[in-house]
Design a protein around this motif. Structure first.
Motif, PDB file in Angstrom:
ATOM      1  N   PHE A 159       0.832  -1.240   0.059  1.00  0.00           N
ATOM      2  CA  PHE A 159      -0.029   0.088   0.055  1.00  0.00           C
ATOM      3  C   PHE A 159       0.751   1.129   0.123  1.00  0.00           C
ATOM      4  CE2 PHE A 159      -2.318   3.237   2.383  1.00  0.00           C
ATOM      5  CZ  PHE A 159      -3.579   3.339   1.445  1.00  0.00           C
ATOM      6  N   PHE A 160       1.670   1.416   1.057  1.00  0.00           N
ATOM      7  CA  PHE A 160       2.289   2.442   1.177  1.00  0.00           C
ATOM      8  C   PHE A 160       3.659   2.585   0.069  1.00  0.00           C
ATOM      9  CE2 PHE A 160       0.908   2.242   5.675  1.00  0.00           C
ATOM     10  CZ  PHE A 160       0.248   3.308   5.694  1.00  0.00           C
ATOM     11  N   GLY A 161       4.197   1.442  -0.304  1.00  0.00           N
ATOM     12  CA  GLY A 161       5.269   1.587  -1.497  1.00  0.00           C
ATOM     13  C   GLY A 161       4.866   2.018  -2.696  1.00  0.00           C
ATOM     14  N   MET A 162       3.440   1.496  -3.130  1.00  0.00           N
ATOM     15  CA  MET A 162       3.156   1.900  -4.448  1.00  0.00           C
ATOM     16  C   MET A 162       2.788   3.402  -4.340  1.00  0.00           C
ATOM     17  SD  MET A 162       3.327  -0.765  -6.278  1.00  0.00           S
ATOM     18  CE  MET A 162       2.509  -0.420  -7.567  1.00  0.00           C
ATOM     19  N   LEU A 163       2.141   3.869  -3.232  1.00  0.00           N
ATOM     20  CA  LEU A 163       1.847   5.033  -3.127  1.00  0.00           C
ATOM     21  C   LEU A 163       3.223   5.934  -3.055  1.00  0.00           C
ATOM     22  CD1 LEU A 163      -0.964   5.586  -0.396  1.00  0.00           C
ATOM     23  CD2 LEU A 163      -1.007   6.112  -2.567  1.00  0.00           C
ATOM     24  N   GLY A 164       4.174   5.570  -2.308  1.00  0.00           N
ATOM     25  CA  GLY A 164       5.434   6.483  -2.636  1.00  0.00           C
ATOM     26  C   GLY A 164       5.839   6.469  -3.690  1.00  0.00           C
ATOM     27  N   ASP A 165       5.968   5.501  -4.701  1.00  0.00           N
ATOM     28  CA  ASP A 165       6.420   5.753  -6.133  1.00  0.00           C
ATOM     29  C   ASP A 165       5.488   6.700  -6.916  1.00  0.00           C
ATOM     30  OD1 ASP A 165       8.792   4.092  -5.909  1.00  0.00           O
ATOM     31  OD2 ASP A 165       7.679   2.252  -6.199  1.00  0.00           O
ATOM     32  N   ARG A 166       4.327   6.780  -6.602  1.00  0.00           N
ATOM     33  CA  ARG A 166       3.326   7.699  -7.419  1.00  0.00           C
ATOM     34  C   ARG A 166       3.420   9.094  -6.819  1.00  0.00           C
ATOM     35  NH1 ARG A 166      -0.612   6.624 -10.813  1.00  0.00           N
ATOM     36  NH2 ARG A 166      -0.639   4.406 -10.393  1.00  0.00           N
ATOM     37  N   LEU A 167       3.397   9.265  -5.437  1.00  0.00           N
ATOM     38  CA  LEU A 167       3.231  10.487  -4.668  1.00  0.00           C
ATOM     39  C   LEU A 167       4.356  11.198  -4.273  1.00  0.00           C
ATOM     40  CD1 LEU A 167      -0.343   9.624  -2.833  1.00  0.00           C
ATOM     41  CD2 LEU A 167       0.187  10.684  -5.142  1.00  0.00           C
ATOM     42  N   GLY A 168       5.446  10.427  -3.904  1.00  0.00           N
ATOM     43  CA  GLY A 168       6.670  10.748  -3.374  1.00  0.00           C
ATOM     44  C   GLY A 168       7.050  10.372  -2.254  1.00  0.00           C
ATOM     45  N   ARG A 169       8.225  10.148  -1.924  1.00  0.00           N
ATOM     46  CA  ARG A 169       8.791   9.667  -0.408  1.00  0.00           C
ATOM     47  C   ARG A 169       8.444  10.394   0.605  1.00  0.00           C
ATOM     48  NH1 ARG A 169       9.693   6.341  -4.937  1.00  0.00           N
ATOM     49  NH2 ARG A 169      11.646   6.248  -5.869  1.00  0.00           N
ATOM     50  N   LYS A 170       8.658  11.545   0.894  1.00  0.00           N
ATOM     51  CA  LYS A 170       8.443  12.232   2.141  1.00  0.00           C
ATOM     52  C   LYS A 170       7.248  12.373   2.746  1.00  0.00           C
ATOM     53  CE  LYS A 170       7.656  17.181   1.325  1.00  0.00           C
ATOM     54  NZ  LYS A 170       8.129  18.383   1.792  1.00  0.00           N
ATOM     55  N   ASN A 171       6.273  12.319   1.960  1.00  0.00           N
ATOM     56  CA  ASN A 171       4.724  12.433   2.461  1.00  0.00           C
ATOM     57  C   ASN A 171       4.294  11.270   2.923  1.00  0.00           C
ATOM     58  OD1 ASN A 171       4.455  15.136   1.608  1.00  0.00           O
ATOM     59  ND2 ASN A 171       3.739  14.458  -0.573  1.00  0.00           N
ATOM     60  N   ILE A 172       4.675  10.017   2.417  1.00  0.00           N
ATOM     61  CA  ILE A 172       4.290   8.611   2.712  1.00  0.00           C
ATOM     62  C   ILE A 172       5.036   8.348   3.995  1.00  0.00           C
ATOM     63  CG2 ILE A 172       4.067   6.356   2.294  1.00  0.00           C
ATOM     64  CD1 ILE A 172       2.202   8.189   0.714  1.00  0.00           C
TER      65      ILE A 172
END
Length: 490
Positions: A95-108
């Motif tokens: 969940f968080f890994g895919m979001l991190g590749d889409r939305l950015g590292r720092k926010n996640i």
């Protein structure tokens, strides 16, 4: 003849288009890189603060939430609740890994830290089994599941962030700072439990003192959230956002199908890394007190001292890896464990303070060789567009199956076999697996750019050397092109 010359011109043009230009190379601001390391390490310290207090309070947690069982079985129940969080870590990683590749590292990374802080605080507020019965055990289980879900995106995201924020030639040393956060968090958690135990006494600790460390975790989490929220996004992710390649977001299927080789290699690396890590830092306090009867306070203090000594060793391993390569450091640690695991546990079994300390230090030095190198090695397995997601999925799958279950499996095997050498045998088996993986499948990446990222340097004068060595700077291109071609054909 003309056809041959035409073909040669085409190849020369193609090659020219692939060459790096000066503006492609990232010059990393040292202050920004240090800030990234510090903020990531604080978050990792929060995660391991939780691990530390839970491991050191395992005996008390067993009494508070599982009073209907006793002895070693109670400890198994406590560690089972510890291990169950690892069941959802892969889900959190996805969940968080895919979001991190889409939305950015720092926010996640900021979001995962807040979730973890709230879950840890909740454990300290759960009524005991005596107050609300089995509901207490269920609430503990739920809190641990939430912790596991958030942790699924925490550590792998922190590794990704530091690796992408560091200059290539210092990636090993700077990434080792993440594991300093691990040790500091564990030391703070374990140290706090030790101080509370000495000052409050066993009865008070059992009554309410055990709750204090979990409650303290909340403000630590909010401090980490503030630091991470004020970070700059990594240069690698920003460059990917600006490129056309970012329009095509990799799916979960793409990661498993087209990046299965780094996934499998990473699972093998995390296997031995996590088993040794959790063996020494999570299981050993209970092994010393409950299995060997060494004395709870003495065991806590000894391991605290060992962890303090490990901090400079971890940094040294990261520093040296930038100069001689990570593979040599990791292989040395694996061979050392294979040879010295049994002697180390024989020393720990002796009961003599000095010999126990020596046995723990043998294990600690070899663990430090992994802690100083893995945070730079694991992110280098994946390309930028799938790094956070691929690393999160791979790391948490392996950590869940092999790492987090280590205390539970070892405690169970000892209770069944009555052999005190079970931990040593377990370490030796995973060391053999590690030697095979590292020797035959791991590529040396020290000092080289991350896959899919432009070279990163600390000083502008380094750019000229990279432009003169285009082949070295773009070593990952052929593999990336092969993956892209396969995806297009299929």
């Amino acid at each position: 003849m003309e056809d041959g010359e035409t073909e040669k011109k085409k190849l020369d043009k193609k090659k020219k288009r692939r060459l790096l230009r000066k503006k492609d190379i990232v010059v990393v601001n040292p202050d920004t890189a240090k800030k990234a390391v510090f903020a990531s390490a604080v978050g990792n310290a929060m995660e391991w603060f939780d691990f530390g207090i839970y491991s050191y309070l395992a005996v008390i947690i067993g009494k508070v939430f599982f009073p209907e069982v006793s002895g070693s079985t109670q400890l198994v129940f406590a560690f089972a609740t510890f291990s169950v969080a690892f069941l959802v870590r892969p889900l959190g990683g996805m969940f968080f890994g895919m979001l991190g590749d889409r939305l950015g590292r720092k926010n996640i990374l900021a979001i995962t830290l807040i979730i973890m802080a709230i879950a840890t605080l909740s454990i300290g507020l759960i009524p005991s089994y005596e107050s609300i019965g089995i509901t207490a055990s269920i609430l503990l289980l739920v809190a641990r599941l939430v912790q596991g879900f958030s942790t699924g995106g925490e550590y792998s995201g922190a590794m990704t962030f530091i690796a992408e924020s560091s200059p290539d030639k210092k990636r090993g040393f700077m990434a080792s700072g993440l594991e300093v956060g691990t040790l500091v968090g564990y030391i703070c958690g374990a140290g706090l439990v030790t101080i509370l135990t000495l000052t409050l006494g066993d009865e008070t600790m059992l009554a309410w003192g055990w709750r204090i460390p979990f409650i303290i975790a909340a403000p630590i989490g909010f401090i980490g959230f503030y630091l991470r929220s004020n970070l700059e996004e990594t240069p690698a992710f920003e460059a990917m956002e600006e490129s056309k390649e970012h329009d095509d977001q990799a799916s979960m299927k793409d990661i498993f199908v087209y990046h299965k080789k780094p996934m499998l290699i990473g699972i093998g690396l995390v296997l031995f890394y996590n088993v040794v890590d959790y063996m020494l830092l999570s299981y050993m306090p209970s092994h010393l007190s409950s299995v060997l009867g060494y004395g709870e306070t003495k065991g806590l203090i000894l391991i605290l001292v060992v962890m303090f000594i490990m901090i400079p060793i971890v940094l040294l391993m990261g520093y040296v890896s930038d100069r001689i390569g990570t593979k040599r450091i990791i292989m040395g640690g694996l061979i050392g464990l294979l040879i010295l695991a049994i002697p180390a546990f024989k020393l720990i079994e002796s009961g003599d303070n000095l010999l126990v300390f020596l046995g723990l230090m043998i294990l600690a030095v070899f663990l430090a060789s992994f802690q100083g190198t893995m945070p730079s090695v694991l992110p280098s397995l994946f390309f930028t567009d799938v790094r956070y997601g691929g690393l999160s999925i791979m790391y948490n799958l392996s950590a869940s199956v092999f790492g987090g279950t280590t205390p539970l499996v070892v405690a169970f095997l000892i209770s069944q076999t009555m052999s005190l050498m079970v931990p040593a045998y377990y370490i030796m088996i995973v060391s053999v697996i590690g030697i095979i993986v590292v020797a035959f499948f791991v590529q040396e990446t020290s000092g080289r750019p991350l896959r899919g990222s432009a070279p990163a340097v600390e000083e502008e004068h380094e750019i000229a050397g990279i432009l003169n060595d285009q082949e070295e700077a773009q070593w990952w291109r052929e593999e990336k092109q092969e993956i892209t071609k396969r995806m297009e054909n299929e």
